[in-house]
Write a protein that holds these residues in place. Structure first.
Motif, PDB file in Angstrom:
ATOM      1  N   LYS A   3       0.813  -1.212   0.000  1.00 28.18           N
ATOM      2  CA  LYS A   3       0.000   0.000   0.000  1.00 28.18           C
ATOM      3  C   LYS A   3       0.848   1.263   0.000  1.00 28.18           C
ATOM      4  O   LYS A   3       0.599   2.186  -0.725  1.00 28.18           O
ATOM      5  N   SER A   4       1.868   1.322   0.845  1.00 26.59           N
ATOM      6  CA  SER A   4       2.751   2.480   0.885  1.00 26.59           C
ATOM      7  C   SER A   4       4.044   2.104   1.579  1.00 26.59           C
ATOM      8  O   SER A   4       4.026   1.510   2.640  1.00 26.59           O
ATOM      9  N   TYR A   5       5.129   2.432   0.952  1.00 27.25           N
ATOM     10  CA  TYR A   5       6.430   2.174   1.553  1.00 27.25           C
ATOM     11  C   TYR A   5       6.867   3.325   2.454  1.00 27.25           C
ATOM     12  O   TYR A   5       7.780   3.175   3.238  1.00 27.25           O
ATOM     13  N   SER A   6       6.245   4.470   2.330  1.00 23.85           N
ATOM     14  CA  SER A   6       6.742   5.650   3.050  1.00 23.85           C
ATOM     15  C   SER A   6       6.818   5.416   4.553  1.00 23.85           C
ATOM     16  O   SER A   6       7.711   5.945   5.217  1.00 23.85           O
ATOM     17  N   SER A   7       5.934   4.599   5.109  1.00 19.52           N
ATOM     18  CA  SER A   7       5.965   4.353   6.544  1.00 19.52           C
ATOM     19  C   SER A   7       7.096   3.401   6.940  1.00 19.52           C
ATOM     20  O   SER A   7       7.347   3.203   8.124  1.00 19.52           O
ATOM     21  N   LEU A   8       7.766   2.813   5.975  1.00 20.75           N
ATOM     22  CA  LEU A   8       8.856   1.877   6.279  1.00 20.75           C
ATOM     23  C   LEU A   8      10.202   2.572   6.471  1.00 20.75           C
ATOM     24  O   LEU A   8      11.170   1.941   6.892  1.00 20.75           O
ATOM     25  N   TRP A   9      10.263   3.853   6.175  1.00 18.73           N
ATOM     26  CA  TRP A   9      11.505   4.599   6.400  1.00 18.73           C
ATOM     27  C   TRP A   9      11.648   4.886   7.886  1.00 18.73           C
ATOM     28  O   TRP A   9      10.754   5.462   8.494  1.00 18.73           O
ATOM     29  N   ARG A  10      12.765   4.483   8.482  1.00 18.07           N
ATOM     30  CA  ARG A  10      13.026   4.770   9.892  1.00 18.07           C
ATOM     31  C   ARG A  10      13.510   6.204  10.053  1.00 18.07           C
ATOM     32  O   ARG A  10      13.400   6.793  11.122  1.00 18.07           O
ATOM     33  N   ILE A  11      14.093   6.735   8.984  1.00 24.52           N
ATOM     34  CA  ILE A  11      14.607   8.101   8.959  1.00 24.52           C
ATOM     35  C   ILE A  11      14.014   8.760   7.716  1.00 24.52           C
ATOM     36  O   ILE A  11      14.034   8.166   6.642  1.00 24.52           O
ATOM     37  N   ASP A  12      13.499   9.944   7.852  1.00 21.12           N
ATOM     38  CA  ASP A  12      12.933  10.659   6.707  1.00 21.12           C
ATOM     39  C   ASP A  12      14.039  10.850   5.663  1.00 21.12           C
ATOM     40  O   ASP A  12      15.035  11.523   5.919  1.00 21.12           O
ATOM     41  N   SER A  14      14.314  12.670   3.168  1.00 23.38           N
ATOM     42  CA  SER A  14      14.577  14.062   2.781  1.00 23.38           C
ATOM     43  C   SER A  14      15.503  14.756   3.778  1.00 23.38           C
ATOM     44  O   SER A  14      16.046  15.818   3.487  1.00 23.38           O
ATOM     45  N   LYS A  15      15.701  14.152   4.941  1.00 21.78           N
ATOM     46  CA  LYS A  15      16.563  14.749   5.961  1.00 21.78           C
ATOM     47  C   LYS A  15      17.951  14.106   6.016  1.00 21.78           C
ATOM     48  O   LYS A  15      18.760  14.432   6.882  1.00 21.78           O
ATOM     49  N   LEU A  34      18.262   2.397   7.587  1.00 23.06           N
ATOM     50  CA  LEU A  34      17.330   3.427   7.139  1.00 23.06           C
ATOM     51  C   LEU A  34      15.903   2.893   7.018  1.00 23.06           C
ATOM     52  O   LEU A  34      14.943   3.628   7.178  1.00 23.06           O
ATOM     53  N   ILE A  35      15.786   1.608   6.712  1.00 26.37           N
ATOM     54  CA  ILE A  35      14.498   0.991   6.424  1.00 26.37           C
ATOM     55  C   ILE A  35      14.128   0.038   7.553  1.00 26.37           C
ATOM     56  O   ILE A  35      14.973  -0.709   8.048  1.00 26.37           O
ATOM     57  N   ASP A  36      12.866   0.071   7.948  1.00 26.23           N
ATOM     58  CA  ASP A  36      12.347  -0.831   8.973  1.00 26.23           C
ATOM     59  C   ASP A  36      12.300  -2.244   8.393  1.00 26.23           C
ATOM     60  O   ASP A  36      11.388  -2.578   7.632  1.00 26.23           O
ATOM     61  N   LEU A  37      13.309  -3.062   8.735  1.00 25.53           N
ATOM     62  CA  LEU A  37      13.429  -4.395   8.157  1.00 25.53           C
ATOM     63  C   LEU A  37      12.214  -5.262   8.481  1.00 25.53           C
ATOM     64  O   LEU A  37      11.655  -5.899   7.593  1.00 25.53           O
TER      65      LEU A  37
END
Length: 147
Positions: A3-12, A14-15, A34-37
Motif C-alpha cells: 500500500k505504501s512504503y513511506s511508513s517503512l523509512w526509519r529516517i525521513d 529528505s533529511k 534506514l528501512i524498517d526491516l
C-alpha cells in the motif's frame, strides 16, 4: 501490492545528508538502518505483495541474479531471511538512470542450493532501498556472494 512504503523509512529520506560525488566519504550514511526491516519483511510476506514491485536497479545486479539463476522470488526469500544483526551499513548508491538512492546493506550466511539462511553458507551481500516518495517499488541494487 504494498500500500505504501513511506511508513517503512526509519529516517525521513529528505533529511539525510546530501551525497557529494566529489567527496567519496559522503557515500556513507552514518547511524543505523534506514528501512524498517521487520516492516518490510511483513509486507514482502503479504499475499498482496506483487513481484512487479521489484526493480533490479543496476546492470551488475541483473547480471549477478542471472549468473546465479536467482529469481525475484529468491530475492524476496533472501530479504525475508535477514535479521537485524545482518545489517552492515547504509550508503548512497548509483542506480540506472543516473539516480543516487539511499540503501541499506546486509550480509548474511546463505546456502544457495537449499535457498536458506545457513551458517555453513557463503556470505551473501544484498543492498536495497525503497522509493522515497511512497510509491510501490523495492529497489534491489546488489545481490551476490562476497567477491
Amino acid at each position: 501490492m504494498i500500500k505504501s512504503y513511506s511508513s517503512l523509512w526509519r529516517i525521513d529520506p529528505s533529511k539525510l545528508p546530501a551525497f557529494n560525488p566529489s567527496a567519496p566519504r559522503s557515500r556513507r550514511i552514518g547511524g543505523c538502518a534506514l528501512i524498517d526491516l521487520k516492516g518490510l519483511q511483513s509486507e514482502l510476506k503479504s499475499p498482496d505483495f506483487d513481484l512487479d514491485a521489484i526493480w533490479v536497479a543496476t546492470e551488475r545486479c541483473a547480471t549477478d541474479l542471472e549468473n546465479h539463476k536467482w529469481t525475484y522470488e529468491n530475492v524476496v526469500q533472501m530479504l525475508v531471511s535477514l535479521t537485524a544483526s545482518d545489517y552492515d551499513k547504509s550508503e548512497w548508491c548509483s542506480v540506472s538512470g543516473g539516480v543516487t538512492v539511499p540503501c541499506d546493506v546486509y550480509v548474511m550466511p546463505y546456502d544457495s542450493i537449499r535457498q536458506v539462511r545457513s551458517a555453513k553458507g557463503f556470505e551473501l551481500y544484498i543492498k536495497f532501498s525503497i522509493e522515497t516518495d511512497g510509491t510501490l517499488t523495492l529497489v534491489v541494487v546488489s545481490c551476490h556472494p562476497s567477491r
